[in-house]
Design an enzyme around this catalytic site. Sequence first.
Site, PDB file in Angstrom:
ATOM      1  N   TYR A 132      -1.896  -0.280  10.118  1.00 62.00           N
ATOM      2  CA  TYR A 132      -2.153  -0.831   8.780  1.00 62.00           C
ATOM      3  C   TYR A 132      -0.889  -0.723   7.929  1.00 62.00           C
ATOM      4  O   TYR A 132      -0.425  -1.705   7.327  1.00 62.00           O
ATOM      5  CB  TYR A 132      -3.318  -0.083   8.113  1.00 62.00           C
ATOM      6  CG  TYR A 132      -3.490  -0.409   6.643  1.00 62.00           C
ATOM      7  CD1 TYR A 132      -3.849  -1.693   6.236  1.00 62.00           C
ATOM      8  CD2 TYR A 132      -3.288   0.555   5.660  1.00 62.00           C
ATOM      9  CE1 TYR A 132      -3.994  -2.000   4.891  1.00 62.00           C
ATOM     10  CE2 TYR A 132      -3.438   0.261   4.315  1.00 62.00           C
ATOM     11  CZ  TYR A 132      -3.788  -1.020   3.930  1.00 62.00           C
ATOM     12  OH  TYR A 132      -3.927  -1.324   2.589  1.00 62.00           O
ATOM     13  N   SER A 162       0.824  -1.212   0.000  1.00 60.37           N
ATOM     14  CA  SER A 162       0.000   0.000   0.000  1.00 60.37           C
ATOM     15  C   SER A 162       0.857   1.262   0.000  1.00 60.37           C
ATOM     16  O   SER A 162       1.968   1.272   0.558  1.00 60.37           O
ATOM     17  CB  SER A 162      -0.875  -0.016   1.257  1.00 60.37           C
ATOM     18  OG  SER A 162      -1.386   1.262   1.517  1.00 60.37           O
TER      19      SER A 162
HETATM   20  N1  LIG Z   1      -8.540  -0.176  -2.150  1.00 63.48           N
HETATM   21  C1  LIG Z   1      -7.452   0.560  -1.930  1.00 63.48           C
HETATM   22  O1  LIG Z   1      -7.468   1.794  -2.071  1.00 63.48           O
HETATM   23  C2  LIG Z   1      -6.161  -0.096  -1.526  1.00 63.48           C
HETATM   24  C3  LIG Z   1      -5.015   0.715  -1.429  1.00 63.48           C
HETATM   25  C4  LIG Z   1      -3.815   0.137  -1.053  1.00 63.48           C
HETATM   26  C5  LIG Z   1      -3.743  -1.219  -0.803  1.00 63.48           C
HETATM   27  N2  LIG Z   1      -4.865  -1.985  -0.893  1.00 63.48           N
HETATM   28  C6  LIG Z   1      -4.735  -3.416  -0.610  1.00 63.48           C
HETATM   29  O2  LIG Z   1      -5.276  -4.152  -1.698  1.00 63.48           O
HETATM   30  C7  LIG Z   1      -5.867  -5.353  -1.226  1.00 63.48           C
HETATM   31  C8  LIG Z   1      -7.317  -5.443  -1.676  1.00 63.48           C
HETATM   32  O3  LIG Z   1      -8.005  -4.328  -1.137  1.00 63.48           O
HETATM   33  P1  LIG Z   1      -9.541  -4.042  -1.412  1.00 63.48           P
HETATM   34  O4  LIG Z   1      -9.706  -2.585  -1.525  1.00 63.48           O
HETATM   35  O5  LIG Z   1     -10.032  -4.929  -2.483  1.00 63.48           O
HETATM   36  O6  LIG Z   1     -10.146  -4.474   0.000  1.00 63.48           O
HETATM   37  P2  LIG Z   1     -11.395  -5.400   0.351  1.00 63.48           P
HETATM   38  O7  LIG Z   1     -11.552  -5.304   1.829  1.00 63.48           O
HETATM   39  O8  LIG Z   1     -12.555  -5.048  -0.513  1.00 63.48           O
HETATM   40  O9  LIG Z   1     -10.878  -6.837  -0.055  1.00 63.48           O
HETATM   41  C9  LIG Z   1     -10.163  -7.680   0.805  1.00 63.48           C
HETATM   42  C10 LIG Z   1     -10.896  -9.016   0.859  1.00 63.48           C
HETATM   43  O10 LIG Z   1     -10.121  -9.902   1.669  1.00 63.48           O
HETATM   44  C11 LIG Z   1     -10.991 -10.629   2.509  1.00 63.48           C
HETATM   45  N3  LIG Z   1     -10.232 -11.011   3.702  1.00 63.48           N
HETATM   46  C12 LIG Z   1      -9.825 -10.197   4.718  1.00 63.48           C
HETATM   47  N4  LIG Z   1      -9.161 -10.916   5.637  1.00 63.48           N
HETATM   48  C13 LIG Z   1      -9.144 -12.193   5.192  1.00 63.48           C
HETATM   49  C14 LIG Z   1      -8.612 -13.403   5.693  1.00 63.48           C
HETATM   50  N5  LIG Z   1      -7.970 -13.428   6.870  1.00 63.48           N
HETATM   51  N6  LIG Z   1      -8.773 -14.539   4.973  1.00 63.48           N
HETATM   52  C15 LIG Z   1      -9.440 -14.530   3.798  1.00 63.48           C
HETATM   53  N7  LIG Z   1      -9.979 -13.409   3.271  1.00 63.48           N
HETATM   54  C16 LIG Z   1      -9.827 -12.261   3.952  1.00 63.48           C
HETATM   55  C17 LIG Z   1     -12.146  -9.687   2.819  1.00 63.48           C
HETATM   56  O11 LIG Z   1     -13.339 -10.393   3.152  1.00 63.48           O
HETATM   57  C18 LIG Z   1     -12.274  -8.901   1.517  1.00 63.48           C
HETATM   58  O12 LIG Z   1     -13.275  -9.436   0.679  1.00 63.48           O
HETATM   59  C19 LIG Z   1      -5.685  -5.349   0.284  1.00 63.48           C
HETATM   60  O13 LIG Z   1      -4.509  -6.059   0.589  1.00 63.48           O
HETATM   61  C20 LIG Z   1      -5.504  -3.879   0.614  1.00 63.48           C
HETATM   62  O14 LIG Z   1      -4.769  -3.706   1.795  1.00 63.48           O
HETATM   63  C21 LIG Z   1      -6.077  -1.454  -1.261  1.00 63.48           C
END
Ligand SMILES: NC(=O)c1ccc[n+]([C@@H]2O[C@H](COP(=O)([O-])OP(=O)(O)OC[C@H]3O[C@@H](n4cnc5c(N)ncnc54)[C@H](O)[C@@H]3O)[C@@H](O)[C@H]2O)c1
Length: 339
Positions: free
Chosen positions: A158, A133
């Site tokens: 985080y 991130s």
């Molecule tokens: N959306 C953003 O702006 C952003 C920015 C930087 C990094 N990220 C990273 O990208 C990735 C995806 O983010 P996103 O926005 O799609 O988030 P999101 O929360 O929509 O997706 C994450 C998914 O992982 C699942 N999950 C969480 N913990 C889990 C576990 N222990 N076992 C199995 N499943 C689990 C959740 O149910 C969820 O559906 C994450 O790693 C997040 O940290 C996202």
Amino acid sequence: MLKKKKILITGSCGFIGYHLCKKLLGGCDVAITGVDNMNDYYEVSLKEARLKELEDLHKDFSFVRMDIAEKDKVEELFAENGFDLVVNLAAQAGVRYSLENPDAYIQANILGFYNILEAVRNHPVEHLVYASSSSVYGNNSKVPFSTEDKVDEPVSLYAATKKADELFAYSYSQLYGIPATGLRFFTVYGPYGRPDMAYFSFTRKLLNGEKIRIFNYGNCERDFTYVDDIVEGIVKILEKGPLAPYSIYNIGNNHPENLMRFVGILKDALVSEGLLPEDYLLEDHLELTEMQKGDVVTTFADVSALVRDYDFKPDTSLEDGLKHFAQWYKEYYGNGSVS
Ligand SMILES: NC(=O)c1ccc[n+]([C@@H]2O[C@H](COP(=O)([O-])OP(=O)(O)OC[C@H]3O[C@@H](n4cnc5c(N)ncnc54)[C@H](O)[C@@H]3O)[C@@H](O)[C@H]2O)c1
């Protein structure tokens, strides 16, 4: 290229995971196993709807409801499937929630990612790609943020867990020859997005006639990145493969926008979809307030390494991206407001 590859995508029912699965299933001739624990950090119905779409549309998608923090189950999954590629997107996301529920971050982002690394160690894959991130840059004052910059001062738990993931991946790639690529995503937005993120909660509030809180009195800039650009970047990296045993890339729009301008474009998109009236006065619905703990003032991605190695750079404008979001919102929720 990716033809016939067996790909594990964790977090497949999340925002980015869903879009990635959909894109890969849409023409890459791959077999995808999606994993998600469907937790209730935000409305589970949204995750279920994404899952239903993936299952309805594609025979080459199989889903396993599982928590990556459960080591035995992760091990079993890898032993049974023999994956070629792994994309780890499952995580506890969100900066503010890490002040409230730090345990969730240690479970998913530390223990969960460690379990994925151990499984990959025992069942080698061609490439492990995982989500990091932009938050790892903390309040670095040098912009744009480069993967060459020192990132030792996370301002939230985080961010610390994401930086820890990068360190874990480094040691596993050195010790066990696992090609690992970490991707630092910059504020991702788009259809089927995350309700905890600002553009989504702003939309809900504006439609409910409520005020929205703009932190740091509007003096925040974000490198807002449209989800299709993130997905295209991941696919390019999967297709070409790892260029080094261990790499980190930024995937961001490379064009930070002031939060106030972002909100103005969002309002215009909601008006043009008929979700807000033509004469809607945004100024009456803004509450300017101080900075929140854990938040950063600016994010700005240097994507030169991505361009150099994978010939890719996000380029969707906010106007186009927010238009797609507003269109999806109207289709999914209808014209009515949702609390
Ligand atoms: N959306 C953003 O702006 C952003 C920015 C930087 C990094 N990220 C990273 O990208 C990735 C995806 O983010 P996103 O926005 O799609 O988030 P999101 O929360 O929509 O997706 C994450 C998914 O992982 C699942 N999950 C969480 N913990 C889990 C576990 N222990 N076992 C199995 N499943 C689990 C959740 O149910 C969820 O559906 C994450 O790693 C997040 O940290 C996202």
